[in-house]
Scaffold this active site. Structure first.
Site, PDB file in Angstrom:
ATOM      1  N   GLU A   1       0.773  -1.277   0.123  1.00 42.74           N
ATOM      2  CA  GLU A   1      -0.140   0.018  -0.044  1.00 42.74           C
ATOM      3  C   GLU A   1       0.857   1.281   0.134  1.00 42.74           C
ATOM      4  OE1 GLU A   1      -0.641  -2.249   2.811  1.00 42.74           O
ATOM      5  OE2 GLU A   1      -2.725  -3.205   2.128  1.00 42.74           O
TER       6      GLU A   1
ATOM      7  N   TYR B   1       7.640   2.153  -7.606  1.00 40.12           N
ATOM      8  CA  TYR B   1       7.183   0.855  -7.647  1.00 40.12           C
ATOM      9  C   TYR B   1       6.809   0.574  -9.179  1.00 40.12           C
ATOM     10  CZ  TYR B   1       6.820   1.726  -2.545  1.00 40.12           C
ATOM     11  OH  TYR B   1       6.987   1.927  -1.347  1.00 40.12           O
TER      12      TYR B   1
END
Length: 171
Positions: free
Chosen positions: A130, A142
């Site tokens: 998250e 990411y």
């Protein structure tokens, strides 16, 4: 003999957890504390990686010397970390951070790659995390490393309240 700086990614040592807390506090509004690292350390399905800046002693004529001998390395301080949990074919990345002064040097990439290798070796086929919806730098890191957005968790974060993107990578 001269010394060059080198970043080593390795399993964190218990006596480094206070320094890992410092990295976390300098990086996020809901940081991991030393007790959180200790709890993870006791969990057989967890791993804690540290990015450590070390001095590598090189000879005067060596342009680039790499020493496997531990005596060639002076113990350094952690400048980043990643924590992973794994079970069955899934893994989770609950926390990753790099000291503000050490960002944009590939340390986050190196931590992620080592985490990918270690959780995959333990049988994980996918990795979840998250991230704050507003954390553009982390989202870019990411995505660069193969994560895709899989969903949203409403009001996941506090201090300030914010939604989280759920991201996933197939390993």
């Amino acid at each position: 003999m001269s010394a060059e700086k080198m970043i080593t990614i390795r399993n964190a040592k218990i006596d480094e957890f206070h320094e890992l807390e410092d990295v976390s506090v300098s990086s996020m509004s809901e940081p991991w504390r030393e007790a959180d690292f200790m709890s993870a350390e006791k969990n057989e399905y967890a791993l804690i990686l540290a990015a450590v800046e070390e001095d590598v002693k090189t000879g005067d004529n060596d342009d680039l010397a790499v020493y496997a001998d531990a005596a060639a390395l002076d113990a350094g301080n952690p400048v980043g970390y990643a924590v992973g949990y794994f079970a069955a074919d899934e893994a989770e990345l609950p926390s990753i951070a790099v000291s503000p002064q050490m960002r944009r040097h590939g340390i986050g990439d190196a931590l992620l790659n080592e985490l990918f290798n270690q959780v995959k070796a333990r049988g994980a086929a996918k990795l979840f995390l998250e991230v704050r919806e507003s954390n553009e730098a982390a989202i870019a890191l990411y995505e660069k490393n193969g994560f895709i957005t899989a969903g949203t968790r409403r009001h996941f974060y506090s201090n300030p309240e914010e939604d989280a993107l759920v991201m996933m990578k197939l390993l």
